[in-house]
Design a protein around this motif. Structure first.
Motif, PDB file in Angstrom:
ATOM      1  N   GLU A   1       0.828  -1.209   0.000  1.00 17.92           N
ATOM      2  CA  GLU A   1       0.000   0.000   0.000  1.00 17.92           C
ATOM      3  C   GLU A   1       0.866   1.265   0.000  1.00 17.92           C
ATOM      4  OE1 GLU A   1      -3.221   2.054   2.940  1.00 17.92           O
ATOM      5  OE2 GLU A   1      -3.315  -0.131   2.737  1.00 17.92           O
ATOM      6  N   ASP A   2       1.932   1.245   0.810  1.00 15.07           N
ATOM      7  CA  ASP A   2       2.839   2.397   0.863  1.00 15.07           C
ATOM      8  C   ASP A   2       3.579   2.579  -0.458  1.00 15.07           C
ATOM      9  OD1 ASP A   2       2.181   3.031   3.521  1.00 15.07           O
ATOM     10  OD2 ASP A   2       3.646   1.595   4.284  1.00 15.07           O
ATOM     11  N   ASN A   3       4.000   1.455  -1.074  1.00 16.33           N
ATOM     12  CA  ASN A   3       4.671   1.535  -2.375  1.00 16.33           C
ATOM     13  C   ASN A   3       3.734   2.084  -3.444  1.00 16.33           C
ATOM     14  OD1 ASN A   3       7.362   0.785  -2.031  1.00 16.33           O
ATOM     15  ND2 ASN A   3       6.834  -1.380  -1.942  1.00 16.33           N
ATOM     16  N   ASP A   4       2.480   1.655  -3.422  1.00 21.00           N
ATOM     17  CA  ASP A   4       1.498   2.161  -4.386  1.00 21.00           C
ATOM     18  C   ASP A   4       1.286   3.661  -4.203  1.00 21.00           C
ATOM     19  OD1 ASP A   4       1.192  -0.370  -5.421  1.00 21.00           O
ATOM     20  OD2 ASP A   4      -0.654  -0.809  -4.318  1.00 21.00           O
ATOM     21  N   ASN A   5       1.230   4.103  -2.966  1.00 18.24           N
ATOM     22  CA  ASN A   5       1.057   5.525  -2.684  1.00 18.24           C
ATOM     23  C   ASN A   5       2.257   6.333  -3.213  1.00 18.24           C
ATOM     24  OD1 ASN A   5      -0.076   7.870  -1.661  1.00 18.24           O
ATOM     25  ND2 ASN A   5       0.837   7.580   0.360  1.00 18.24           N
ATOM     26  N   LEU A   6       3.474   5.839  -2.971  1.00 16.21           N
ATOM     27  CA  LEU A   6       4.663   6.516  -3.493  1.00 16.21           C
ATOM     28  C   LEU A   6       4.650   6.549  -5.024  1.00 16.21           C
ATOM     29  CD1 LEU A   6       7.702   5.383  -1.292  1.00 16.21           C
ATOM     30  CD2 LEU A   6       6.834   7.675  -1.595  1.00 16.21           C
ATOM     31  N   ASN A   7       4.242   5.437  -5.653  1.00 14.38           N
ATOM     32  CA  ASN A   7       4.194   5.381  -7.117  1.00 14.38           C
ATOM     33  C   ASN A   7       3.185   6.380  -7.670  1.00 14.38           C
ATOM     34  OD1 ASN A   7       6.199   3.448  -7.297  1.00 14.38           O
ATOM     35  ND2 ASN A   7       4.751   1.729  -7.259  1.00 14.38           N
ATOM     36  N   ARG A   8       2.045   6.534  -7.014  1.00 16.46           N
ATOM     37  CA  ARG A   8       1.050   7.517  -7.452  1.00 16.46           C
ATOM     38  C   ARG A   8       1.613   8.942  -7.336  1.00 16.46           C
ATOM     39  NH1 ARG A   8      -2.500   3.965  -5.067  1.00 16.46           N
ATOM     40  NH2 ARG A   8      -2.509   5.035  -3.054  1.00 16.46           N
ATOM     41  N   GLN A   9       2.276   9.206  -6.229  1.00 19.96           N
ATOM     42  CA  GLN A   9       2.890  10.525  -6.032  1.00 19.96           C
ATOM     43  C   GLN A   9       3.948  10.794  -7.110  1.00 19.96           C
ATOM     44  OE1 GLN A   9       2.394  13.085  -4.165  1.00 19.96           O
ATOM     45  NE2 GLN A   9       1.101  12.366  -2.503  1.00 19.96           N
ATOM     46  N   MET A  10       4.760   9.784  -7.424  1.00 20.41           N
ATOM     47  CA  MET A  10       5.805   9.939  -8.448  1.00 20.41           C
ATOM     48  C   MET A  10       5.186  10.217  -9.811  1.00 20.41           C
ATOM     49  SD  MET A  10       8.826   9.678  -7.088  1.00 20.41           S
ATOM     50  CE  MET A  10       9.974   9.045  -8.248  1.00 20.41           C
ATOM     51  N   ALA A  11       4.123   9.480 -10.149  1.00 21.48           N
ATOM     52  CA  ALA A  11       3.460   9.683 -11.441  1.00 21.48           C
ATOM     53  C   ALA A  11       2.897  11.101 -11.532  1.00 21.48           C
ATOM     54  CB  ALA A  11       2.354   8.649 -11.623  1.00 21.48           C
TER      55      ALA A  11
ATOM     56  N   ILE B   1      10.723   6.855   2.036  1.00 17.65           N
ATOM     57  CA  ILE B   1       9.559   6.237   2.674  1.00 17.65           C
ATOM     58  C   ILE B   1       8.369   7.194   2.674  1.00 17.65           C
ATOM     59  CG2 ILE B   1      10.910   4.693   4.130  1.00 17.65           C
ATOM     60  CD1 ILE B   1      10.167   6.609   6.483  1.00 17.65           C
ATOM     61  N   GLY B   2       8.605   8.435   2.289  1.00 23.28           N
ATOM     62  CA  GLY B   2       7.516   9.421   2.243  1.00 23.28           C
ATOM     63  C   GLY B   2       7.787  10.465   1.195  1.00 23.28           C
ATOM     64  N   LEU B   3       6.733  10.888   0.504  1.00 18.77           N
ATOM     65  CA  LEU B   3       6.850  11.895  -0.546  1.00 18.77           C
ATOM     66  C   LEU B   3       5.516  12.621  -0.642  1.00 18.77           C
ATOM     67  CD1 LEU B   3       8.300  13.148  -3.047  1.00 18.77           C
ATOM     68  CD2 LEU B   3       7.389  11.237  -4.366  1.00 18.77           C
ATOM     69  N   GLU B   4       5.587  13.938  -0.575  1.00 24.23           N
ATOM     70  CA  GLU B   4       4.346  14.701  -0.759  1.00 24.23           C
ATOM     71  C   GLU B   4       4.664  16.049  -1.368  1.00 24.23           C
ATOM     72  OE1 GLU B   4       2.561  16.753   2.893  1.00 24.23           O
ATOM     73  OE2 GLU B   4       3.588  15.015   3.767  1.00 24.23           O
ATOM     74  N   GLN B   5       3.727  16.532  -2.161  1.00 23.21           N
ATOM     75  CA  GLN B   5       3.854  17.843  -2.771  1.00 23.21           C
ATOM     76  C   GLN B   5       3.380  18.886  -1.774  1.00 23.21           C
ATOM     77  OE1 GLN B   5       1.747  18.293  -6.457  1.00 23.21           O
ATOM     78  NE2 GLN B   5       2.309  20.449  -6.658  1.00 23.21           N
TER      79      GLN B   5
END
Length: 135
Positions: free
Chosen positions: A60-70, A129-133
């Protein structure tokens, strides 16, 4: 003879005419503690310093990071301001620490798999482990 110092007890204290009087601070230094084991204190502090291990993210965390990256890839030309939490390995012992970097994103390098900031900082994607705009 009851007092062993009767002959000198009333004499004036000697004051040198050639050597200046030592300041009280320097006189006190001669009674400072002696460190017989040079570096021992530093070694104990280094051993006591705590480090963290690298956290393995779940799906779930990896999917969230991938969405943020996209999302960031789609707006990379705007150089968005982002906040990244990432792992930094310790140079002296096993483990490391997590740090937070906030800055303007310049590029997402797919071949090197890292984020590149306008100040030149590069952060590996596999350490995040965390990424946000930021707004």
């Amino acid at each position: 003879m009851t007092d062993n110092y009767e002959d000198i007890i009333d004499l004036p204290h000697h004051v040198s005419k050639t050597h200046p009087k030592m300041p009280m601070w320097n006189r006190a230094a001669q009674f400072a503690p002696f460190a017989a084991l040079t570096g021992y204190d530093a070694a104990v502090k280094e051993t006591a310093r705590l480090t963290e291990g690298l956290i393995e993210l779940g799906d779930e965390d990896n999917d969230n990071l991938n969405r943020q990256m996209a999302h960031l890839k789609s707006i990379i030309k705007e150089h968005p301001i982002v906040s990244v939490t990432y792992f930094v390995a310790d140079n002296r012992k096993q483990g490391g620490s997590y740090q937070n970097k906030e800055g303007q994103l310049k590029d997402i390098d797919e071949t090197a798999r890292c984020l590149v900031f306008t100040d030149g900082t590069k952060i590996e994607m596999n350490k995040m482990i965390g990424l946000e705009q930021m707004e």
